[in-house]
Design a protein around this motif. Structure first.
Motif, PDB file in Angstrom:
ATOM      1  N   PRO A 205       0.806  -1.230   0.000  1.00  0.00           N
ATOM      2  CA  PRO A 205       0.000   0.000   0.000  1.00  0.00           C
ATOM      3  C   PRO A 205       0.831   1.268   0.000  1.00  0.00           C
ATOM      4  N   LEU A 206       2.140   1.114   0.200  1.00  0.00           N
ATOM      5  CA  LEU A 206       3.040   2.262   0.129  1.00  0.00           C
ATOM      6  C   LEU A 206       3.908   2.204  -1.122  1.00  0.00           C
ATOM      7  N   GLY A 207       3.417   1.487  -2.136  1.00  0.00           N
ATOM      8  CA  GLY A 207       4.145   1.447  -3.403  1.00  0.00           C
ATOM      9  C   GLY A 207       5.547   0.901  -3.264  1.00  0.00           C
ATOM     10  N   ARG A 208       5.677  -0.185  -2.488  1.00  0.00           N
ATOM     11  CA  ARG A 208       6.997  -0.789  -2.222  1.00  0.00           C
ATOM     12  C   ARG A 208       8.000   0.248  -1.708  1.00  0.00           C
ATOM     13  N   GLY A 209       7.483   1.148  -0.884  1.00  0.00           N
ATOM     14  CA  GLY A 209       8.335   2.150  -0.254  1.00  0.00           C
ATOM     15  C   GLY A 209       8.371   3.479  -0.968  1.00  0.00           C
ATOM     16  N   PHE A 210       7.910   3.529  -2.220  1.00  0.00           N
ATOM     17  CA  PHE A 210       8.015   4.771  -2.984  1.00  0.00           C
ATOM     18  C   PHE A 210       7.189   5.887  -2.358  1.00  0.00           C
ATOM     19  N   LEU A 211       6.021   5.550  -1.827  1.00  0.00           N
ATOM     20  CA  LEU A 211       5.123   6.574  -1.297  1.00  0.00           C
ATOM     21  C   LEU A 211       5.546   7.103   0.070  1.00  0.00           C
ATOM     22  N   THR A 212       6.616   6.566   0.614  1.00  0.00           N
ATOM     23  CA  THR A 212       7.123   7.117   1.875  1.00  0.00           C
ATOM     24  C   THR A 212       7.893   8.410   1.644  1.00  0.00           C
ATOM     25  N   GLY A 213       8.317   8.645   0.404  1.00  0.00           N
ATOM     26  CA  GLY A 213       9.124   9.821   0.107  1.00  0.00           C
ATOM     27  C   GLY A 213      10.579   9.668   0.476  1.00  0.00           C
ATOM     28  N   GLN A 214      10.970   8.483   0.929  1.00  0.00           N
ATOM     29  CA  GLN A 214      12.346   8.284   1.385  1.00  0.00           C
ATOM     30  C   GLN A 214      13.282   7.786   0.293  1.00  0.00           C
ATOM     31  N   LEU A 215      12.714   7.321  -0.822  1.00  0.00           N
ATOM     32  CA  LEU A 215      13.545   6.827  -1.916  1.00  0.00           C
ATOM     33  C   LEU A 215      13.869   7.981  -2.853  1.00  0.00           C
ATOM     34  N   LYS A 216      15.133   8.170  -3.129  1.00  0.00           N
ATOM     35  CA  LYS A 216      15.559   9.292  -3.964  1.00  0.00           C
ATOM     36  C   LYS A 216      16.258   8.854  -5.245  1.00  0.00           C
ATOM     37  N   SER A 217      16.765   7.618  -5.278  1.00  0.00           N
ATOM     38  CA  SER A 217      17.534   7.151  -6.424  1.00  0.00           C
ATOM     39  C   SER A 217      17.547   5.627  -6.425  1.00  0.00           C
ATOM     40  N   PRO A 218      17.650   4.995  -7.606  1.00  0.00           N
ATOM     41  CA  PRO A 218      17.819   3.536  -7.635  1.00  0.00           C
ATOM     42  C   PRO A 218      19.050   3.082  -6.864  1.00  0.00           C
ATOM     43  N   ASP A 219      19.992   3.986  -6.670  1.00  0.00           N
ATOM     44  CA  ASP A 219      21.199   3.644  -5.913  1.00  0.00           C
ATOM     45  C   ASP A 219      20.899   3.427  -4.430  1.00  0.00           C
ATOM     46  N   ASP A 220      19.678   3.789  -3.995  1.00  0.00           N
ATOM     47  CA  ASP A 220      19.304   3.569  -2.604  1.00  0.00           C
ATOM     48  C   ASP A 220      19.114   2.086  -2.294  1.00  0.00           C
ATOM     49  N   PHE A 221      18.976   1.255  -3.348  1.00  0.00           N
ATOM     50  CA  PHE A 221      18.663  -0.152  -3.132  1.00  0.00           C
ATOM     51  C   PHE A 221      19.917  -0.996  -2.964  1.00  0.00           C
ATOM     52  N   GLU A 222      19.815  -1.981  -2.078  1.00  0.00           N
ATOM     53  CA  GLU A 222      20.879  -2.964  -1.927  1.00  0.00           C
ATOM     54  C   GLU A 222      20.989  -3.788  -3.213  1.00  0.00           C
ATOM     55  N   PRO A 223      22.138  -4.417  -3.464  1.00  0.00           N
ATOM     56  CA  PRO A 223      22.319  -5.190  -4.702  1.00  0.00           C
ATOM     57  C   PRO A 223      21.276  -6.289  -4.901  1.00  0.00           C
ATOM     58  N   ASP A 224      20.776  -6.875  -3.803  1.00  0.00           N
ATOM     59  CA  ASP A 224      19.814  -7.970  -3.923  1.00  0.00           C
ATOM     60  C   ASP A 224      18.372  -7.520  -3.744  1.00  0.00           C
ATOM     61  N   ASP A 225      18.137  -6.218  -3.803  1.00  0.00           N
ATOM     62  CA  ASP A 225      16.780  -5.689  -3.640  1.00  0.00           C
ATOM     63  C   ASP A 225      15.986  -5.935  -4.917  1.00  0.00           C
ATOM     64  N   MET A 226      14.805  -6.564  -4.783  1.00  0.00           N
ATOM     65  CA  MET A 226      13.993  -6.919  -5.950  1.00  0.00           C
ATOM     66  C   MET A 226      13.572  -5.706  -6.770  1.00  0.00           C
ATOM     67  N   ARG A 227      13.497  -4.537  -6.138  1.00  0.00           N
ATOM     68  CA  ARG A 227      13.035  -3.347  -6.843  1.00  0.00           C
ATOM     69  C   ARG A 227      13.961  -2.926  -7.979  1.00  0.00           C
ATOM     70  N   ARG A 228      15.208  -3.382  -7.930  1.00  0.00           N
ATOM     71  CA  ARG A 228      16.128  -3.070  -9.009  1.00  0.00           C
ATOM     72  C   ARG A 228      15.651  -3.622 -10.352  1.00  0.00           C
ATOM     73  N   GLY A 229      14.810  -4.663 -10.304  1.00  0.00           N
ATOM     74  CA  GLY A 229      14.329  -5.287 -11.529  1.00  0.00           C
ATOM     75  C   GLY A 229      12.912  -4.928 -11.896  1.00  0.00           C
ATOM     76  N   LEU A 230      12.294  -4.014 -11.165  1.00  0.00           N
ATOM     77  CA  LEU A 230      10.907  -3.637 -11.439  1.00  0.00           C
ATOM     78  C   LEU A 230      10.876  -2.378 -12.311  1.00  0.00           C
ATOM     79  N   PRO A 231      10.096  -2.387 -13.383  1.00  0.00           N
ATOM     80  CA  PRO A 231      10.098  -1.256 -14.325  1.00  0.00           C
ATOM     81  C   PRO A 231       9.852   0.102 -13.685  1.00  0.00           C
ATOM     82  N   ARG A 232       9.009   0.168 -12.668  1.00  0.00           N
ATOM     83  CA  ARG A 232       8.691   1.465 -12.067  1.00  0.00           C
ATOM     84  C   ARG A 232       9.872   2.096 -11.334  1.00  0.00           C
ATOM     85  N   PHE A 233      10.877   1.276 -11.038  1.00  0.00           N
ATOM     86  CA  PHE A 233      12.009   1.753 -10.256  1.00  0.00           C
ATOM     87  C   PHE A 233      13.265   1.923 -11.104  1.00  0.00           C
ATOM     88  N   THR A 234      13.132   1.839 -12.420  1.00  0.00           N
ATOM     89  CA  THR A 234      14.317   1.864 -13.264  1.00  0.00           C
ATOM     90  C   THR A 234      14.233   2.968 -14.317  1.00  0.00           C
TER      91      THR A 234
END
Length: 329
Positions: A205-234
């Motif tokens: 419900p928070l858009g995999r963290g996007f709606l928290t406002g805390q994500l600023k760049s794809p570089d915020d993700f750890e190497p094994d974070d699934m969001r690196r492979g999701l179109p909305r985050f790339t």
């Protein structure tokens, strides 16, 4: 804590999604903090606990089971099955098994890992296109008759599938992604659920963290974070979606709340047949999420959110092509 109604099942209006405690979002899990988070949720009246047999290849059910030791009767416990697992217990990517035989073994395995004699809500995690939904639901209904399950649910299915399943055995809830940035259920499935008296459980419900406002760049993700492979985050999609979230942040600031609380309050305002399950593995974020229950949105607030975040404004699909093939079946 307010209550929501999923068919005949009553749950806390906000639940706790436990997937991230064992997989998907990077950073090695902290089981002690995760268990403390489950306990803090229960103490705060957030008693709807969600897991699945595939999370952490079974490790999440075991973790939740340890967290609920001595407190099982204080929660509504939900789990899921359907993603094929190998003989070694490892999930097979993008393979779903909805056969009656698999359902029967899956519920017994989940109960063993959870250390309980029944679950309150048992979902089919994804529909198997090779198995008639009536056959899968028939096997799930056997688990209800055997006392292993109280209520049945479906995840990421179409309205037609809900209708066919409900004709075999009452469906209490459908779990799918729904938030300010995933509005598909509003036209595709929610009208059918309300016609049949089935509740809705929004995950992410928070858009995999996007709606928290805390994500600023794809570089915020750890190497094994699934969001690196999701179109909305790339690529360019990330910045386009970040611009949308900035508008939510502005509205949140004007109300003196966090963006995450505003996003959850928007969902809670959709009706008492809605029970979002924001996931977290830390008590700090749990407390922030629970604060959404106290946020009251006016008609003007809701209109402003719709204007700031139009239903078709998000850039990119929710999943890569393989994952998209498994939704809305």
């Amino acid at each position: 804590m307010r209550e929501s109604h999923l068919g005949e099942l009553t749950v806390s209006a906000l639940g706790l999604g436990c997937m991230g405690m064992s997989q998907s979002y990077g950073v090695q899990g902290d089981d002690a903090e995760s268990i403390a988070t489950v306990h803090a949720a229960i103490d705060a009246g957030c008693t709807f606990i969600d897991t699945a047999d595939v999370y952490g290849d079974g490790a999440n059910e075991e973790l939740v089971g340890r967290a609920l030791a001595g407190r099982r009767d204080q929660v509504v416990l939900a789990t899921k099955f359907g993603f094929q697992r190998s003989a070694a217990g490892v999930a097979v990517p993008n393979v779903v098994n909805g056969s009656p035989e698999y359902a029967r073994t899956a519920i017994d395995a989940s109960l063993r890992r959870l250390g309980v004699d029944h679950v309150d809500l048992w979902y089919l995690h994804r529909r198997d296109p090779e198995v008639p939904i009536e056959e899968t639901i028939g096997a799930m209904a056997e688990a209800v008759q055997a006392g292993k399950v109280r209520y049945l649910g479906l995840s990421e299915v179409s309205g037609d599938t809900v209708r066919a399943a409900h004709a075999v055995h009452p469906i209490s809830a459908v779990q799918s992604e729904w938030s300010l940035w995933t509005r598909d259920p509003e036209t595709s499935v929610l009208p059918t659920l309300r016609e049949l008296g089935v509740g809705f459980v929004p995950f992410s419900p928070l858009g995999r963290g996007f709606l928290t406002g805390q994500l600023k760049s794809p570089d915020d993700f750890e190497p094994d974070d699934m969001r690196r492979g999701l179109p909305r985050f790339t690529g360019e999609n990330f910045q386009r979606n970040l611009d949308l979230v900035a508008k939510v942040q502005e509205l949140a600031e004007s109300k003196g709340v966090l963006p995450s609380q505003l996003a959850l309050a928007w969902l809670l305002a959709q009706g008492n047949d809605i029970a979002p399950i924001p996931g977290t593995k830390r008590r700090r974020y749990l407390a922030e999420n629970l604060g959404a229950v106290d946020v009251t949105l006016t008609a003007e607030d809701l209109a402003a959110l719709d204007e700031a975040f139009p239903a078709d404004a998000v850039a990119g699909d929710r999943y890569a092509p393989g994952g998209m093939k498994m939704v809305d079946r």
